[in-house]
Design a protein around this motif. Structure first.
Motif, short mmCIF file in Angstrom:
data_model
loop_
_atom_site.label_atom_id
_atom_site.label_comp_id
_atom_site.label_asym_id
_atom_site.label_seq_id
_atom_site.Cartn_x
_atom_site.Cartn_y
_atom_site.Cartn_z
N ALA A 45 0.81 -1.21 0.00
CA ALA A 45 0.00 0.00 0.00
C ALA A 45 0.85 1.26 0.00
O ALA A 45 0.33 2.36 -0.25
CB ALA A 45 -0.93 0.01 1.21
N GLU A 46 2.14 1.12 0.27
CA GLU A 46 3.00 2.30 0.41
C GLU A 46 4.01 2.45 -0.72
O GLU A 46 4.50 3.56 -0.97
CB GLU A 46 3.71 2.25 1.76
CG GLU A 46 2.72 2.29 2.92
CD GLU A 46 3.40 2.26 4.29
OE1 GLU A 46 4.64 2.33 4.34
OE2 GLU A 46 2.68 2.17 5.30
N ASN A 47 4.35 1.35 -1.39
CA ASN A 47 5.25 1.39 -2.53
C ASN A 47 4.84 0.28 -3.50
O ASN A 47 4.12 -0.64 -3.12
CB ASN A 47 6.70 1.20 -2.10
CG ASN A 47 7.27 2.44 -1.45
OD1 ASN A 47 7.56 3.43 -2.10
ND2 ASN A 47 7.43 2.39 -0.12
N LEU A 48 5.31 0.36 -4.73
CA LEU A 48 4.97 -0.66 -5.70
C LEU A 48 5.43 -2.02 -5.19
O LEU A 48 6.60 -2.21 -4.85
CB LEU A 48 5.60 -0.36 -7.06
CG LEU A 48 5.07 0.89 -7.78
CD1 LEU A 48 5.70 1.00 -9.16
CD2 LEU A 48 3.55 0.85 -7.89
N GLU A 49 4.52 -2.96 -5.15
CA GLU A 49 4.75 -4.25 -4.51
C GLU A 49 5.94 -5.00 -5.10
O GLU A 49 6.16 -5.01 -6.31
CB GLU A 49 3.50 -5.11 -4.61
CG GLU A 49 3.09 -5.45 -6.03
CD GLU A 49 1.78 -6.21 -6.09
OE1 GLU A 49 1.75 -7.26 -6.77
OE2 GLU A 49 0.79 -5.77 -5.48
N CYS A 106 1.08 -5.41 -14.70
CA CYS A 106 1.81 -4.79 -15.80
C CYS A 106 0.93 -4.38 -16.97
O CYS A 106 1.43 -3.81 -17.96
CB CYS A 106 2.89 -5.75 -16.31
SG CYS A 106 4.11 -6.23 -15.08
N GLN A 107 -0.35 -4.71 -16.88
CA GLN A 107 -1.31 -4.42 -17.96
C GLN A 107 -0.87 -5.04 -19.29
O GLN A 107 -1.04 -4.45 -20.36
CB GLN A 107 -1.51 -2.90 -18.11
CG GLN A 107 -2.10 -2.27 -16.85
CD GLN A 107 -2.33 -0.78 -16.98
OE1 GLN A 107 -2.45 -0.26 -18.09
NE2 GLN A 107 -2.39 -0.09 -15.85
N LYS A 108 -0.29 -6.24 -19.18
CA LYS A 108 0.13 -6.99 -20.35
C LYS A 108 -0.42 -8.41 -20.24
O LYS A 108 -0.33 -9.04 -19.18
CB LYS A 108 1.66 -7.06 -20.45
CG LYS A 108 2.34 -5.70 -20.58
CD LYS A 108 2.07 -5.06 -21.94
CE LYS A 108 2.84 -3.74 -22.06
NZ LYS A 108 2.57 -3.08 -23.35
N MET A 122 7.39 -3.72 -17.48
CA MET A 122 7.48 -2.98 -16.23
C MET A 122 6.13 -2.99 -15.51
O MET A 122 5.07 -3.16 -16.14
CB MET A 122 7.88 -1.52 -16.49
CG MET A 122 9.25 -1.37 -17.10
SD MET A 122 10.55 -1.73 -15.89
CE MET A 122 12.01 -1.32 -16.85
N LEU A 123 6.16 -2.81 -14.21
CA LEU A 123 4.93 -2.64 -13.46
C LEU A 123 4.24 -1.35 -13.89
O LEU A 123 4.92 -0.36 -14.21
CB LEU A 123 5.22 -2.59 -11.95
CG LEU A 123 5.85 -3.84 -11.33
CD1 LEU A 123 6.25 -3.57 -9.88
CD2 LEU A 123 4.90 -5.02 -11.39
N ARG A 144 10.13 0.34 -11.53
CA ARG A 144 8.95 -0.46 -11.90
C ARG A 144 9.36 -1.84 -12.40
O ARG A 144 8.55 -2.57 -12.95
CB ARG A 144 8.14 0.28 -12.97
CG ARG A 144 7.58 1.62 -12.49
CD ARG A 144 6.64 2.25 -13.50
NE ARG A 144 7.33 2.65 -14.73
CZ ARG A 144 7.04 2.20 -15.94
NH1 ARG A 144 6.08 1.29 -16.10
NH2 ARG A 144 7.69 2.62 -17.01
N LYS A 145 10.62 -2.20 -12.16
CA LYS A 145 11.15 -3.45 -12.68
C LYS A 145 10.78 -4.63 -11.78
O LYS A 145 10.83 -4.54 -10.56
CB LYS A 145 12.68 -3.35 -12.78
CG LYS A 145 13.36 -4.57 -13.39
CD LYS A 145 14.82 -4.27 -13.68
CE LYS A 145 15.65 -4.25 -12.42
NZ LYS A 145 16.02 -5.59 -11.96
#
Length: 327
Positions: A45-49, A106-108, A122-123, A144-145
């Protein structure tokens, strides 16, 4: 009938005695890892997982808070843990990702296990925080890697890590074990899976690495507890990591029908028993409840006897722990 009653009474009395004195039948498990603060996917919830940046910012935060209060760094203490998820790529790289199918993160429309590491996308924030009603994480877009497990081990050599192997893949198990051995992390790493087949393979692959219960093993443990057999049965796992069922309606599905709500309450009643938790703790098995994100749930978990809490909000949990200590 008299002998049936006598036999049943003796069994109940014996089971109850060993429920509270399991050390007379079983050696108490010992672990180098004792954690109260466990960050779900690195604090989703605080940074990209599950990113390196999330892990680093988390440890800086905890180190700062603990330095101010205890004059020590959390990195050097056994008071915090990263919880991560593992998959394996087509070219055999162990990566830190909750999802195999990357449409959410990643919307892929691609699968990790069908893609070489260099071709992973990437995320794409914002990412929905799974164990909240409607929170989203926008995070630090500079990282975002999808990280390699080897990168995590390099960056956090002394940090306890809880690893969930998400799929039953022989190569994933072998490669993960190779990395654990390479970095000499047997004593500060926990691994396991919801899938019991995976869990059994982990035992065979490296019995030196402590494990957490699979879903099947949780169900078996509950059945043994309520039939009075649990005190007599040996347990291989060292960590009892389970969802607190009361969060299902509150967080995961607030619009559950009445029958489903009743079922969730019943499961909560069966699972969240202080006598069960305390029995496991007397056997040296630590109890972690997940994924809890507000103070009421934190408070309930520790009141029940949990050793640690898995959360998406590491800052919130850390402040709660500090407040409890000062009180």
């Amino acid at each position: 009938m008299f002998y049936v009653f006598l036999g049943l009474s003796t069994y109940i009395a014996t089971s109850t005695f060993f429920l509270y004195n399991p050390q007379l039948l079983h050696g108490k498990k010992k672990s180098a890892i004792k954690c109260r603060h466990i960050s779900h996917r690195g604090g989703a919830a605080e940074n990209l997982e599950n990113t390196i940046t999330a892990f680093k910012q988390l440890l800086r935060l905890i180190a700062k808070i603990w330095f101010l209060s205890l004059l020590c760094s959390a990195i050097d203490c056994d008071t915090d843990m990263l919880e991560i998820d593992l998959h394996i790529t087509k070219d055999g790289q162990v990566v830190v990702s909750h999802d195999d199918y990357l449409s959410r993160s990643c919307q892929k429309a691609i699968y990790v296990n069908q893609t070489d590491y260099q071709d992973l996308p990437m995320l794409e924030p914002p990412l929905k925080v799974t164990f909240t009603k409607d929170d989203w994480c926008y995070g630090d877009r500079s990282d975002r890697k999808i990280a390699l497990l080897s990168e995590v081990f390099d960056a956090f050599a002394n940090t306890p890590i809880n690893m969930d192997l998400k799929v039953c893949d022989e190569k994933l198990i072998i490669q993960t074990d190779c990395l654990i051995r390479k970095y000499k992390r047997e004593n500060i790493t926990i691994w396991g899976s919801a899938n019991d087949v995976v869990l059994q393979k982990l035992y065979l692959q490296n019995p030196e690495v402590p494990t957490f219960f699979s879903k099947r093993r949780v169900v078996i443990t509950i059945l043994l507890f309520y039939t009075g057999l649990l005190p007599f049965v040996p347990i291989k796992e060292s960590y009892f990591e389970v969802i607190m069922p009361s969060i299902v309606k509150k967080v995961l599905n607030p619009e559950l029908p009445i029958k489903s709500c009743a079922y969730a309450k019943f499961i909560d009643y069966l699972l969240m028993r202080p006598s069960l938790i305390n029995h496991l703790k007397r056997r040296g098995i630590q109890v972690y409840l997940w994924v809890l994100n507000d103070e009421n749930d934190f408070r309930r978990a520790f009141r029940l006897g949990a050793d640690g809490i898995v959360t998406d909000y590491p800052t919130k949990l850390q402040k709660f722990l500090q407040k409890q200590k000062s009180d």
